[in-house]
Design a protein around this motif. Structure first.
Motif, PDB file in Angstrom:
ATOM      1  N   CYS A  81     -16.004  25.498  15.460  1.00 35.96           N
ATOM      2  CA  CYS A  81     -17.158  26.299  15.031  1.00 35.96           C
ATOM      3  C   CYS A  81     -16.706  27.679  14.544  1.00 35.96           C
ATOM      4  CB  CYS A  81     -18.155  26.458  16.166  1.00 35.96           C
ATOM      5  SG  CYS A  81     -19.025  24.958  16.564  1.00 35.96           S
ATOM      6  N   ARG A  83     -13.902  28.432  13.168  1.00 38.86           N
ATOM      7  CA  ARG A  83     -13.296  28.288  11.833  1.00 38.86           C
ATOM      8  C   ARG A  83     -14.375  28.348  10.753  1.00 38.86           C
ATOM      9  NH1 ARG A  83      -9.064  28.558  14.304  1.00 38.86           N
ATOM     10  NH2 ARG A  83      -7.628  26.901  14.840  1.00 38.86           N
ATOM     11  N   CYS A  84     -15.487  27.611  11.016  1.00 40.79           N
ATOM     12  CA  CYS A  84     -16.594  27.628  10.050  1.00 40.79           C
ATOM     13  C   CYS A  84     -17.123  29.046   9.870  1.00 40.79           C
ATOM     14  CB  CYS A  84     -17.729  26.739  10.536  1.00 40.79           C
ATOM     15  SG  CYS A  84     -17.340  25.015  10.641  1.00 40.79           S
ATOM     16  N   ASP A  85     -17.287  29.742  10.988  1.00 46.15           N
ATOM     17  CA  ASP A  85     -17.907  31.062  10.911  1.00 46.15           C
ATOM     18  C   ASP A  85     -16.998  32.080  10.233  1.00 46.15           C
ATOM     19  OD1 ASP A  85     -20.290  32.499  11.533  1.00 46.15           O
ATOM     20  OD2 ASP A  85     -19.049  33.706  12.875  1.00 46.15           O
ATOM     21  N   VAL A  87     -14.954  31.481   7.818  1.00 48.46           N
ATOM     22  CA  VAL A  87     -15.057  31.247   6.368  1.00 48.46           C
ATOM     23  C   VAL A  87     -16.312  31.916   5.814  1.00 48.46           C
ATOM     24  CG1 VAL A  87     -15.340  29.472   4.606  1.00 48.46           C
ATOM     25  CG2 VAL A  87     -13.729  29.133   6.434  1.00 48.46           C
ATOM     26  N   ILE A  88     -17.424  31.797   6.570  1.00 44.41           N
ATOM     27  CA  ILE A  88     -18.669  32.431   6.124  1.00 44.41           C
ATOM     28  C   ILE A  88     -18.503  33.940   6.084  1.00 44.41           C
ATOM     29  CG2 ILE A  88     -21.078  32.830   6.754  1.00 44.41           C
ATOM     30  CD1 ILE A  88     -21.019  29.986   7.949  1.00 44.41           C
ATOM     31  N   TYR A  92     -18.824  34.196   2.188  1.00 44.57           N
ATOM     32  CA  TYR A  92     -20.187  33.906   1.777  1.00 44.57           C
ATOM     33  C   TYR A  92     -21.215  34.905   2.273  1.00 44.57           C
ATOM     34  CZ  TYR A  92     -18.380  29.446   0.329  1.00 44.57           C
ATOM     35  OH  TYR A  92     -17.675  28.475  -0.300  1.00 44.57           O
ATOM     36  N   TYR A  93     -20.871  35.791   3.172  1.00 42.22           N
ATOM     37  CA  TYR A  93     -21.889  36.607   3.819  1.00 42.22           C
ATOM     38  C   TYR A  93     -22.485  37.617   2.849  1.00 42.22           C
ATOM     39  CZ  TYR A  93     -24.448  38.923   7.392  1.00 42.22           C
ATOM     40  OH  TYR A  93     -25.475  39.420   8.127  1.00 42.22           O
ATOM     41  N   VAL A  94     -23.821  37.608   2.710  1.00 41.53           N
ATOM     42  CA  VAL A  94     -24.478  38.546   1.795  1.00 41.53           C
ATOM     43  C   VAL A  94     -25.645  39.227   2.496  1.00 41.53           C
ATOM     44  CG1 VAL A  94     -23.949  37.811  -0.539  1.00 41.53           C
ATOM     45  CG2 VAL A  94     -25.503  36.462   0.820  1.00 41.53           C
ATOM     46  N   LYS A 141     -22.837  31.932  -4.401  1.00 43.05           N
ATOM     47  CA  LYS A 141     -21.976  30.810  -3.985  1.00 43.05           C
ATOM     48  C   LYS A 141     -20.852  30.602  -5.005  1.00 43.05           C
ATOM     49  CE  LYS A 141     -22.657  25.904  -3.473  1.00 43.05           C
ATOM     50  NZ  LYS A 141     -23.685  24.849  -3.484  1.00 43.05           N
TER      51      LYS A 141
ATOM     52  N   VAL B  38     -24.023  25.718   1.401  1.00 43.40           N
ATOM     53  CA  VAL B  38     -22.601  25.392   1.372  1.00 43.40           C
ATOM     54  C   VAL B  38     -22.262  24.556   2.594  1.00 43.40           C
ATOM     55  CG1 VAL B  38     -20.307  26.331   1.068  1.00 43.40           C
ATOM     56  CG2 VAL B  38     -22.249  27.716   0.484  1.00 43.40           C
ATOM     57  N   ILE B  40     -19.527  23.374   5.169  1.00 49.36           N
ATOM     58  CA  ILE B  40     -18.231  23.852   5.647  1.00 49.36           C
ATOM     59  C   ILE B  40     -17.756  22.962   6.789  1.00 49.36           C
ATOM     60  CG2 ILE B  40     -17.003  25.801   6.657  1.00 49.36           C
ATOM     61  CD1 ILE B  40     -19.148  27.572   5.387  1.00 49.36           C
ATOM     62  N   LEU B  41     -16.541  22.457   6.666  1.00 54.15           N
ATOM     63  CA  LEU B  41     -15.939  21.653   7.729  1.00 54.15           C
ATOM     64  C   LEU B  41     -14.900  22.514   8.446  1.00 54.15           C
ATOM     65  CD1 LEU B  41     -15.079  18.391   5.740  1.00 54.15           C
ATOM     66  CD2 LEU B  41     -17.258  19.020   6.704  1.00 54.15           C
ATOM     67  N   GLY B  42     -15.133  22.758   9.713  1.00 52.56           N
ATOM     68  CA  GLY B  42     -14.149  23.488  10.516  1.00 52.56           C
ATOM     69  C   GLY B  42     -13.310  22.499  11.288  1.00 52.56           C
ATOM     70  N   ALA B  65     -16.134  20.281  13.149  1.00 57.06           N
ATOM     71  CA  ALA B  65     -17.545  20.657  13.177  1.00 57.06           C
ATOM     72  C   ALA B  65     -18.017  20.816  11.737  1.00 57.06           C
ATOM     73  CB  ALA B  65     -17.731  21.962  13.936  1.00 57.06           C
ATOM     74  N   TRP B  67     -20.821  22.392   9.402  1.00 58.99           N
ATOM     75  CA  TRP B  67     -21.904  23.374   9.312  1.00 58.99           C
ATOM     76  C   TRP B  67     -22.418  23.412   7.886  1.00 58.99           C
ATOM     77  CZ3 TRP B  67     -21.040  28.668  12.194  1.00 58.99           C
ATOM     78  CH2 TRP B  67     -20.976  28.421  13.575  1.00 58.99           C
ATOM     79  N   TYR B  69     -24.214  26.278   5.629  1.00 57.95           N
ATOM     80  CA  TYR B  69     -24.632  27.681   5.584  1.00 57.95           C
ATOM     81  C   TYR B  69     -25.655  27.865   4.486  1.00 57.95           C
ATOM     82  CZ  TYR B  69     -24.359  32.734   5.071  1.00 57.95           C
ATOM     83  OH  TYR B  69     -24.670  34.061   4.988  1.00 57.95           O
ATOM     84  N   LEU B  71     -27.520  30.331   2.183  1.00 56.63           N
ATOM     85  CA  LEU B  71     -27.347  31.704   1.698  1.00 56.63           C
ATOM     86  C   LEU B  71     -28.669  32.455   1.597  1.00 56.63           C
ATOM     87  CD1 LEU B  71     -24.813  30.261  -0.485  1.00 56.63           C
ATOM     88  CD2 LEU B  71     -24.437  32.659  -0.146  1.00 56.63           C
ATOM     89  N   ARG B  76     -27.029  29.069   9.980  1.00 57.68           N
ATOM     90  CA  ARG B  76     -25.983  28.043  10.013  1.00 57.68           C
ATOM     91  C   ARG B  76     -26.538  26.837  10.756  1.00 57.68           C
ATOM     92  NH1 ARG B  76     -24.895  33.296   9.745  1.00 57.68           N
ATOM     93  NH2 ARG B  76     -22.766  34.050   9.745  1.00 57.68           N
TER      94      ARG B  76
END
Lengths: 164, 87
Positions: A81, A83-85, A87-88, A92-94, A141, B38, B40-42, B65, B67, B69, B71, B76
């Motif tokens: 989890c 790892r996913c966060d 990346v965001i 991707y965070y806006v 994106k 999007v 996302i594969l963690g 995992a 997810w 996301y 935007l 999430r």
């Protein structure tokens, strides 16, 4: 991971982008590690599906890990989890909440709608606010994907330089 | 906001987790994302050299995992979870 990323990317279709999201510091760091996920749970930013029996059993593992992180038996679900966060957070965070704790300092570009986009929206009457937001998100994106590819190209160039 | 951890073993209270559970939704095997989403594969895995270390801790070798996301809403959604103990 960074070593394999370039080779794996060649095997995969172009839609799939590989990102190195390894934590550079301590895994249990309060700002960049697993405890930073508590913020997301407090603000209801994570949604866990909970309809069928299967869902409930899957959620049990996650909840058990969240509560007793350092106990002996665990499935590393929280690592995945995180790892996913990361990346965001990196790409991707806006939002207005701009975290100082991004793993690497990648410049975030502001995305704006071009004149062509606004024209395309206003063909059938005045542009809808919801559609505008969706198109803006879509553009963000695309910019993020381009940023990832640019960074990968930069890494590959550096690798070539060091190999000589 | 971020709260200081009281102890290492108790990370979250029950209320915080249960407020994120959604009774309407299930885990997906197949999900088609919208244009502003999007996927996302963690992935977290152990290489063969660390196999014995993972066995000693009785933890999984490979975990993933999934997810999505959003935007627009900055949420999430956890769409699936997978873990395996064998190499």
């Amino acid at each position: 991971m960074r070593l394999f990323a370039g080779e794996l990317q060649k095997l995969l279709p172009s839609d799939v982008i590989i990102v190195d999201a390894t934590n550079q510091g301590n895994k249990f760091d309060t700002l960049t590690g697993i405890p930073s996920l508590t913020y997301l749970f407090e603000k209801k930013l994570i949604e866990l599906p909970n309809q069928t029996g299967e869902d409930k059993t899957k959620n049990q593992f996650l909840i058990h890990e969240l509560k007793y992180m350092k106990m002996a038996q665990h499935f590393d679900l929280l690592d995945a989890c995180l790892r996913c966060d990361t990346v965001i957070r990196m790409y991707y965070y806006v939002g207005s909440y701009n975290p100082n704790f991004s793993v690497r300092n990648i410049p975030k570009q502001k995305t704006e709608l071009s004149d062509d986009d606004i024209e395309a929206l206003s063909v059938f009457g005045p542009p809808d606010e919801q559609k505008k937001k969706e198109l803006l998100a879509q553009r963000a994106k695309e910019v993020a994907h381009q940023n990832i590819l640019n960074e990968q190209a930069r890494i590959n160039v550096n690798k070539r330089k060091t190999s000589y | 906001m971020l709260r200081p951890m009281v102890s290492n073993q108790n990370m979250l209270s029950d209320d915080l987790i249960y407020q994120c559970l959604k009774d309407n939704e299930t885990y997906y095997d197949d999900y088609i994302p919208k244009m502003h989403e999007v996927v996302i594969l963690g992935v977290d895995f152990a290489i063969i050299d660390n196999k014995f270390e993972a066995e000693k801790k009785n933890s999984a070798y490979f975990t993933m995992a999934v997810w999505v996301y959003n935007l627009l809403t900055n949420t999430r959604q956890q769409k699936n979870v997978f873990f395996d103990r064998g190499l």
